[in-house]
Design an enzyme around this catalytic site. Structure first.
Site, mmCIF file in Angstrom:
data_model
loop_
_atom_site.group_PDB
_atom_site.id
_atom_site.type_symbol
_atom_site.label_atom_id
_atom_site.label_comp_id
_atom_site.label_asym_id
_atom_site.label_seq_id
_atom_site.Cartn_x
_atom_site.Cartn_y
_atom_site.Cartn_z
ATOM 1 N N GLU A 1 1.186 -0.804 -5.033
ATOM 2 C CA GLU A 1 0.013 0.018 -5.334
ATOM 3 C C GLU A 1 0.512 1.343 -5.886
ATOM 4 O O GLU A 1 0.893 2.238 -5.140
ATOM 5 C CB GLU A 1 -0.838 0.279 -4.079
ATOM 6 C CG GLU A 1 -2.103 1.062 -4.420
ATOM 7 C CD GLU A 1 -2.595 1.978 -3.312
ATOM 8 O OE1 GLU A 1 -1.848 2.235 -2.354
ATOM 9 O OE2 GLU A 1 -3.736 2.456 -3.424
ATOM 10 N N ASP B 1 -10.987 0.814 -4.028
ATOM 11 C CA ASP B 1 -10.774 2.262 -4.087
ATOM 12 C C ASP B 1 -11.464 2.936 -5.270
ATOM 13 O O ASP B 1 -11.238 4.119 -5.515
ATOM 14 C CB ASP B 1 -9.266 2.567 -4.169
ATOM 15 C CG ASP B 1 -8.555 2.335 -2.843
ATOM 16 O OD1 ASP B 1 -9.182 2.542 -1.790
ATOM 17 O OD2 ASP B 1 -7.366 1.942 -2.874
ATOM 18 N N ASP C 1 0.829 -1.200 0.000
ATOM 19 C CA ASP C 1 0.000 0.000 0.000
ATOM 20 C C ASP C 1 0.874 1.266 0.000
ATOM 21 O O ASP C 1 1.900 1.313 0.676
ATOM 22 C CB ASP C 1 -0.883 -0.032 1.263
ATOM 23 C CG ASP C 1 -2.016 0.951 1.210
ATOM 24 O OD1 ASP C 1 -2.804 0.884 0.260
ATOM 25 O OD2 ASP C 1 -2.110 1.792 2.128
#
Ligand code: CA
Length: 577
Positions: A349, A416, A320
């Site tokens: 990510e 997301d 992340d």
């Protein structure tokens, strides 16, 4: 000749080894400018017996054409120059510039193919079908571990509400994933945390008690492995949660805490409202940024990276906010992870161009949001037409080596983003067309849980609804569509690992065609992303390996005959092989 547009560099995606004796090189030129590109190459110590290869047009984006050739040299010590021909003149392009007759030492050089540089992401990940699970919303398999207050499973999601999903739920529904045919599960974070998304870690060494136990994680991974399914965890190393022991110590002891240097506190005494310390994004007090420049923090996080591979036998990490952590940390992280499990996958990510992380020293893959946005614009919203879409695909493709392209997580949505079907205005045909695209295009298609049964939702938290398990509520037609296409990837491995070349991008008719090809096999895909039927002459399709008449539509089994035009109904795809 538009010399300003001509470009090559002897590294990265422009020059990389594809075998112990083969170098793949790419040259960029202005689109439509050159008639032919050759590369003249030789052993850089010998300089005689020059070899010549004609470069193939491999891709085109809006401004540029990209030519490619594989150079074979048993000594693996490459020197080369390009010979450019625009139909009016010929000129050599070298490392030192353009010449009619290149002077000494002007050639490009790829000095030697060291076997260690023959790098590629893990084989299993190349072309794998990934399934993303948001565990709080996938299935509640054990009501005894539920949070105190649980919302109804099918209620509208809120930012903070919880509804009891857990690891047992995933175990109970593994049959769904096996039948779907996926190769790997990517779980959003499952370590202890107060939120439903768990991107604010309290304890990196503990499974969140609402999700389950270490034994249940081991059980899940073991079952997945029995069925050939890999498991990828999500790690948040950019920041921790408020409850993380080191941050709690800083809150309690202030500047005197032995963990004070783990964070970037700019005003003492420390305050949380508003935060007087660096956080994730801007001012999110519950997510203090970790100082990965601090050797203690580095060691702590690297140990986490190793621990879960050893403790739970996981097959990789998705990282992340990894683009806000220094590259050197990720180089060390890669060493640690690959030592623990050489075949582990590391996925970043990163929402933007990410080739700097994908050179073999840091990540194997990233979540391919560039492709995601192109799919939203082309299939869901039809804001762009076939040629623009192809241009955007090419821009991604030429930035990476082929094995990296095969490993990129090609998503149509995530926790997301809005659901893809919602982006489509709930027009199922558009969603199915996009699914057919990612499941036949090069890359590792990533399915966000529930997309395969027709789930909808605006961006988060709405895209995190409880999974639909009632078969009457599931879109069975879409589910069968996904299953059929995933099965096709298994039947024809060229769809997983073959190279990819767009041969048709017709904006007027909104037709897109691309070939997946290898030395052994070829499959052609043609997509009609319009509301009208379209016809194509089979003779106009590129058939280097097999002639029309020996070719079938792989979705219907129908033979394709060279004398009959290929008819594509509105919003349809044909897969030929
Ligand atoms: Ca539960």
């Amino acid at each position: 000749m538009l010399k300003e547009a001509v470009y090559h560099e002897a590294h990265g995606s422009y020059a990389y080894p594809v075998s112990p004796t083969t170098l793949r090189i790419t040259l960029r030129a202005a689109r439509g400018d050159l008639r032919q590109v050759k590369v003249v190459y030789w052993d850089r110590y010998q300089g005689s017996g020059e070899l010549v290869a004609v470069m193939e047009l491999a891709a085109m984006d809006e401004l540029f054409a990209y030519y490619q050739a594989d150079l074979e040299l048993s000594t693996t010590r490459f020197a080369y120059v390009f010979l450019l021909d625009d139909g009016r003149s010929q000129v050599f392009y070298t490392e030192k510039g353009f010449y009619a007759d290149p002077p000494p030492y002007s050639q490009f050089q790829y000095p030697y193919i060291a076997l260690q540089d023959l790098w590629e992401p893990p084989q299993w990940a190349q072309g794998a079908v990934i399934y993303q699970i948001f565990p709080e919303r996938f299935a509640n398999g054990d009501p005894t571990n539920d949070p105190l207050e649980v919302e109804p499973w099918n209620s509208q999601p809120t930012a903070t509400g919880q509804r009891g999903g857990d690891l047992r739920g995933i175990i109970q529904h593994l049959d769904h994933l096996i039948e779907l045919g996926i190769d790997a599960i990517y779980l959003t974070p499952i370590f202890e945390s107060p939120s439903n998304h768990k991107y604010d870690t309290t304890d990196y060494y503990k499974i969140d008690p609402h999700f389950g136990t270490l034994d249940e994680v081991k059980e899940l991974v073991g079952l997945c492995h029995q069925h050939g399914i890999k498991v990828i965890f999500d790690a948040v190393f950019n920041h921790c949660g408020m409850g993380f022991f080191a941050f709690q110590d800083v809150l309690a002891k202030g500047k005197q805490s032995r963990f004070a240097q783990w964070f970037n506190v700019w005003k003492w005494p420390i305050e949380t409202d508003p935060p007087s310390y660096e956080t994730f994004a801007t001012g999110i007090a519950s997510m203090p940024k970790l100082m990965t420049s601090n050797p203690e923090v580095r060691k702590y996080l690297l140990d986490v990276g190793r621990y879960w591979i050893e403790a739970a036998d996981i097959d990789g990490w998705r990282l992340d906010v990894c683009n806000e952590i220094d590259h050197d940390f990720w180089r060390e992280f890669r060493q640690v992870v690959k030592q623990a499990k050489p075949e582990a996958l590391i996925v970043g990510e990163i929402w933007h161009e990410a080739s700097d992380w994908l050179r073999g020293d840091q990540f194997d893959s990233v979540m391919n949001y560039s492709l995601y946005y192109a799919c939203v614009d082309f299939f869901a919203r039809r804001r762009i037409r076939a040629e623009s879409f192809a241009n955007r695909l090419a821009t991604v493709q030429v930035n990476h080596t082929h094995p990296v392209n095969l490993s990129l997580f090609n998503l149509l949505g995530s926790h997301d983003t809005a659901r893809f079907l919602t982006e489509c205005g709930e027009q199922k045909a558009r969603h199915r067309l996009a699914a057919a695209f990612v499941l036949t295009y090069e890359g590792a298609p990533m399915i966000y849980y529930g997309d395969e049964v027709g789930m909808v939702g605006e961006t988060d938290p709405d895209c995190r609804r409880g999974m639909i398990w009632d078969q009457k509520e599931q879109d069975q037609e879409t589910l069968e569509w996904y299953k059929r296409l995933i099965a096709l990837r298994k039947e024809r491995p060229v769809l997983r690992t073959g190279r990819c070349r767009v041969f048709l991008a017709d904006s007027a008719q909104n037709l897109l065609g691309y070939a997946r090809f290898s030395n052994e096999d070829q499959v052609l895909v043609v997509i009609n992303n319009s509301d009208s039927p379209r016809e194509i002459e089979p003779a106009s399709l590129p058939w280097p390996l097999s002639a029309p008449g020996q070719v079938n539509d792989l979705l219907t089994g129908r033979a394709i005959l060279s004398r009959e035009p290929l008819v594509l109904p509105p919003e349809s795809v044909v897969i030929l092989g």
